[in-house]
Motif scaffolding. Sequence first.
Motif, PDB file in Angstrom:
ATOM      1  N   PRO A   1       0.878  -1.241  -0.158  1.00 36.08           N
ATOM      2  CA  PRO A   1      -0.014  -0.007   0.003  1.00 36.08           C
ATOM      3  C   PRO A   1       0.659   1.271   0.029  1.00 36.08           C
ATOM      4  O   PRO A   1       2.003   1.278   0.596  1.00 36.08           O
ATOM      5  CB  PRO A   1      -0.938  -0.149   1.322  1.00 36.08           C
ATOM      6  N   GLY A   2       0.704   2.408  -0.767  1.00 39.05           N
ATOM      7  CA  GLY A   2       1.276   3.491  -0.965  1.00 39.05           C
ATOM      8  C   GLY A   2       2.422   3.398  -1.824  1.00 39.05           C
ATOM      9  O   GLY A   2       3.089   4.554  -1.991  1.00 39.05           O
ATOM     10  N   THR A   3       2.852   2.427  -2.425  1.00 43.60           N
ATOM     11  CA  THR A   3       3.669   2.435  -3.594  1.00 43.60           C
ATOM     12  C   THR A   3       3.607   3.235  -4.588  1.00 43.60           C
ATOM     13  O   THR A   3       2.395   3.514  -5.055  1.00 43.60           O
ATOM     14  CB  THR A   3       3.886   0.878  -4.095  1.00 43.60           C
ATOM     15  N   VAL A   4       4.300   4.058  -5.080  1.00 48.49           N
ATOM     16  CA  VAL A   4       4.448   4.836  -6.078  1.00 48.49           C
ATOM     17  C   VAL A   4       5.071   4.318  -7.407  1.00 48.49           C
ATOM     18  O   VAL A   4       6.684   4.156  -7.354  1.00 48.49           O
ATOM     19  CB  VAL A   4       4.832   6.389  -5.948  1.00 48.49           C
ATOM     20  N   LEU A   5       4.248   4.283  -8.638  1.00 45.17           N
ATOM     21  CA  LEU A   5       5.060   4.044  -9.643  1.00 45.17           C
ATOM     22  C   LEU A   5       5.042   4.916 -10.720  1.00 45.17           C
ATOM     23  O   LEU A   5       4.304   5.721 -10.615  1.00 45.17           O
ATOM     24  CB  LEU A   5       4.117   2.580 -10.271  1.00 45.17           C
ATOM     25  N   LYS A   6       6.319   5.080 -11.630  1.00 46.61           N
ATOM     26  CA  LYS A   6       6.615   6.045 -12.644  1.00 46.61           C
ATOM     27  C   LYS A   6       6.194   5.672 -13.918  1.00 46.61           C
ATOM     28  O   LYS A   6       6.603   4.708 -14.685  1.00 46.61           O
ATOM     29  CB  LYS A   6       7.703   6.757 -12.499  1.00 46.61           C
ATOM     30  N   LEU A   7       5.348   6.571 -14.812  1.00 48.08           N
ATOM     31  CA  LEU A   7       5.247   6.317 -16.195  1.00 48.08           C
ATOM     32  C   LEU A   7       5.980   7.597 -16.899  1.00 48.08           C
ATOM     33  O   LEU A   7       5.741   8.537 -16.617  1.00 48.08           O
ATOM     34  CB  LEU A   7       3.870   6.681 -16.480  1.00 48.08           C
ATOM     35  N   ASN A   8       7.180   7.092 -17.395  1.00 53.06           N
ATOM     36  CA  ASN A   8       8.197   7.987 -17.968  1.00 53.06           C
ATOM     37  C   ASN A   8       7.805   8.861 -19.185  1.00 53.06           C
ATOM     38  O   ASN A   8       6.747   8.237 -19.985  1.00 53.06           O
ATOM     39  CB  ASN A   8       9.536   7.426 -18.283  1.00 53.06           C
ATOM     40  N   GLY A   9       7.948  10.090 -19.182  1.00 56.35           N
ATOM     41  CA  GLY A   9       7.627  10.904 -20.152  1.00 56.35           C
ATOM     42  C   GLY A   9       6.011  11.152 -20.426  1.00 56.35           C
ATOM     43  O   GLY A   9       5.639  11.651 -21.614  1.00 56.35           O
TER      44      GLY A   9
ATOM     45  N   GLY B   1       7.994  15.731 -18.408  1.00 59.01           N
ATOM     46  CA  GLY B   1       8.033  15.226 -16.862  1.00 59.01           C
ATOM     47  C   GLY B   1       7.297  13.757 -17.043  1.00 59.01           C
ATOM     48  O   GLY B   1       7.293  13.267 -18.030  1.00 59.01           O
ATOM     49  N   HIS B   2       7.136  13.331 -15.624  1.00 58.38           N
ATOM     50  CA  HIS B   2       6.592  12.036 -15.447  1.00 58.38           C
ATOM     51  C   HIS B   2       5.195  12.140 -14.923  1.00 58.38           C
ATOM     52  O   HIS B   2       4.914  12.986 -14.329  1.00 58.38           O
ATOM     53  CB  HIS B   2       7.508  11.210 -14.639  1.00 58.38           C
ATOM     54  N   GLN B   3       4.529  10.961 -15.065  1.00 53.83           N
ATOM     55  CA  GLN B   3       3.322  10.867 -14.355  1.00 53.83           C
ATOM     56  C   GLN B   3       3.777   9.698 -13.228  1.00 53.83           C
ATOM     57  O   GLN B   3       4.080   8.513 -13.524  1.00 53.83           O
ATOM     58  CB  GLN B   3       2.142  10.308 -15.355  1.00 53.83           C
ATOM     59  N   TYR B   4       3.283  10.286 -11.893  1.00 55.22           N
ATOM     60  CA  TYR B   4       3.560   9.167 -10.675  1.00 55.22           C
ATOM     61  C   TYR B   4       2.232   8.707 -10.281  1.00 55.22           C
ATOM     62  O   TYR B   4       1.217   9.525 -10.113  1.00 55.22           O
ATOM     63  CB  TYR B   4       4.317   9.902  -9.804  1.00 55.22           C
ATOM     64  N   VAL B   5       1.814   7.299 -10.070  1.00 56.15           N
ATOM     65  CA  VAL B   5       0.913   6.520  -9.933  1.00 56.15           C
ATOM     66  C   VAL B   5       1.086   6.248  -8.463  1.00 56.15           C
ATOM     67  O   VAL B   5       1.807   5.251  -8.029  1.00 56.15           O
ATOM     68  CB  VAL B   5       0.527   5.464 -10.863  1.00 56.15           C
ATOM     69  N   LYS B   6       0.124   6.427  -7.595  1.00 56.92           N
ATOM     70  CA  LYS B   6       0.217   6.074  -6.075  1.00 56.92           C
ATOM     71  C   LYS B   6      -0.875   4.904  -6.061  1.00 56.92           C
ATOM     72  O   LYS B   6      -2.066   5.171  -6.510  1.00 56.92           O
ATOM     73  CB  LYS B   6      -0.224   7.209  -5.209  1.00 56.92           C
ATOM     74  N   VAL B   7      -0.237   3.736  -5.680  1.00 59.08           N
ATOM     75  CA  VAL B   7      -1.221   2.564  -5.659  1.00 59.08           C
ATOM     76  C   VAL B   7      -1.879   2.564  -4.274  1.00 59.08           C
ATOM     77  O   VAL B   7      -0.952   2.306  -3.027  1.00 59.08           O
ATOM     78  CB  VAL B   7      -0.549   1.212  -5.690  1.00 59.08           C
ATOM     79  N   ASN B   8      -3.071   2.573  -4.108  1.00 59.28           N
ATOM     80  CA  ASN B   8      -4.006   2.381  -3.009  1.00 59.28           C
ATOM     81  C   ASN B   8      -4.652   0.719  -2.806  1.00 59.28           C
ATOM     82  O   ASN B   8      -5.281   0.504  -3.636  1.00 59.28           O
ATOM     83  CB  ASN B   8      -4.956   3.330  -2.739  1.00 59.28           C
ATOM     84  N   VAL B   9      -4.060   0.065  -1.867  1.00 61.79           N
ATOM     85  CA  VAL B   9      -4.464  -1.368  -1.590  1.00 61.79           C
ATOM     86  C   VAL B   9      -5.750  -1.429  -0.829  1.00 61.79           C
ATOM     87  O   VAL B   9      -5.663  -0.838   0.310  1.00 61.79           O
ATOM     88  CB  VAL B   9      -3.511  -2.281  -1.086  1.00 61.79           C
ATOM     89  N   ILE B  10      -6.857  -1.831  -1.437  1.00 56.72           N
ATOM     90  CA  ILE B  10      -8.202  -1.795  -0.829  1.00 56.72           C
ATOM     91  C   ILE B  10      -8.399  -3.136  -0.375  1.00 56.72           C
ATOM     92  O   ILE B  10      -8.136  -4.335  -1.113  1.00 56.72           O
ATOM     93  CB  ILE B  10      -9.327  -1.310  -1.891  1.00 56.72           C
ATOM     94  N   PHE B  11      -8.631  -3.297   1.192  1.00 59.67           N
ATOM     95  CA  PHE B  11      -9.139  -4.629   1.785  1.00 59.67           C
ATOM     96  C   PHE B  11     -10.613  -4.706   1.918  1.00 59.67           C
ATOM     97  O   PHE B  11     -11.271  -3.659   2.121  1.00 59.67           O
ATOM     98  CB  PHE B  11      -8.270  -4.536   2.980  1.00 59.67           C
ATOM     99  N   PRO B  12     -11.147  -5.981   1.705  1.00 61.72           N
ATOM    100  CA  PRO B  12     -12.514  -5.997   1.766  1.00 61.72           C
ATOM    101  C   PRO B  12     -13.027  -5.579   3.302  1.00 61.72           C
ATOM    102  O   PRO B  12     -12.183  -6.070   4.277  1.00 61.72           O
ATOM    103  CB  PRO B  12     -12.687  -7.307   1.256  1.00 61.72           C
ATOM    104  N   SER B  13     -14.239  -4.994   3.516  1.00 65.91           N
ATOM    105  CA  SER B  13     -14.877  -4.819   4.721  1.00 65.91           C
ATOM    106  C   SER B  13     -15.614  -6.022   5.155  1.00 65.91           C
ATOM    107  O   SER B  13     -16.059  -5.980   6.458  1.00 65.91           O
ATOM    108  CB  SER B  13     -15.597  -3.536   4.790  1.00 65.91           C
ATOM    109  N   ASN B  14     -16.068  -6.874   4.365  1.00 68.31           N
ATOM    110  CA  ASN B  14     -17.069  -8.000   4.779  1.00 68.31           C
ATOM    111  C   ASN B  14     -16.514  -9.279   4.095  1.00 68.31           C
ATOM    112  O   ASN B  14     -16.217  -9.312   2.878  1.00 68.31           O
ATOM    113  CB  ASN B  14     -18.303  -7.872   4.259  1.00 68.31           C
ATOM    114  N   LEU B  15     -16.163 -10.260   4.780  1.00 66.56           N
ATOM    115  CA  LEU B  15     -15.811 -11.542   4.165  1.00 66.56           C
ATOM    116  C   LEU B  15     -16.943 -12.733   4.755  1.00 66.56           C
ATOM    117  O   LEU B  15     -17.571 -12.800   5.650  1.00 66.56           O
ATOM    118  CB  LEU B  15     -14.256 -12.090   4.866  1.00 66.56           C
ATOM    119  N   THR B  16     -16.951 -13.702   3.588  1.00 62.91           N
ATOM    120  CA  THR B  16     -17.820 -14.704   4.002  1.00 62.91           C
ATOM    121  C   THR B  16     -17.036 -15.727   4.726  1.00 62.91           C
ATOM    122  O   THR B  16     -15.769 -15.417   4.757  1.00 62.91           O
ATOM    123  CB  THR B  16     -18.215 -15.537   2.422  1.00 62.91           C
TER     124      THR B  16
END
Length: 363
Positions: A315-323, A335-350
């Motif tokens: 969670p919170g990892t930042v990936l880069k798209l060059n150019g 410049g570059h585009q930076y993509v922050k990855v938000n990891v979503i955890f389930p709120s309800n499980l069977t």
Amino acid sequence: MAKKNYYDILGVKQDASAEEIKKAFRKLAVKYHPDKNPGDKTAEERFREITGAYDVLADSTQRAKYDGQLNFLKSQNGVSFRHFDDIAHYQKARKSRSGSALDDIWANIFSSFFDRKSKSKNRHRAPSRGQDLNREIKVPFDKAARGCQVVVTVKYSTTCKNCHGIGAQPGSGCQICFHCNGIGMINVKQGGVTFRRPCSRCLGKGLFISSFCPTCNGSGTIQSSRKIRVKIPPGIRDGTRIRCRGDGEAGEYGGPSGDLYLIVQVEPHQLFTMKGNDIYYEIDIDFVKAILGTTVNIPTIYGKVNLVIPPHTQPGTVLKLNGMGIPKGDGLGRGHQYVKVNVIFPSNLTSKQKKLLENFYQE
């Protein structure tokens, strides 16, 4: 015999371009140069006359003032002067006659316009530069990032062509205001304090107009609008001012126009934020894809592209798209585009999902 005006001296029309004026001057200067006409006093005098005319007309500010004064003289009661020097002859001739109040009024008008010694006293009637205009323009985020051209409609006041900015009906003439003595300002005492304010009789012009121009109602200007195409450079920042020379308010009495300043407001984007030449974006993925890895299709200002999410992404990892950022100046790439990855955890499980996770944890 009245002297010629500067345009006649150079043999060009009043609306001649700067290049035409320069060409005419060079041709005449070569012809009448003292080196080519040794001992010829007439040629020497002609050369000085040509040089003097060119010195004024070659300077845009001086030329604007000269044109404004010429146009004013042409509009006054049929009184026409072909050259500024004629004004002095006119004043002497008038004083040698009856010396009436009207003579003094006209002499004051002309001296206030053309006597350099009284310029500071009557500067409000001298040709003056128009006011600068400030306008706000909204630019979409994508266009501000990539650069674009926008068309801006600007409302402004321009010099009335009917009265040349004087405010008087052509041929009706005007008189120096006796209330302020042509200064345009009067002293007012209030509470023991003296302050200056525009003359209420002439509205600060210094001239009393008996018959107002029907086109501008005596203001000397008319409202107009025009469309201006403006280039927005890539990566322009919010609040940046773009200067458009000469697109402001018209000058008074033939003075040059002011400038137009466009204040750019970059509209916020629903997905992106901008820092320098880089763009930032956030994406949500579920925890299983973060663990196993996946490929997602994400937006950029240039269209959608595929982004590989590697296995075991935290969670919170930042990936880069060059150019994929904003173009840099002078062709230095983007410049570059930076993509922050938000990891979503389930709120309800069977119960089955919980069991699987427990087995996973135990292994």
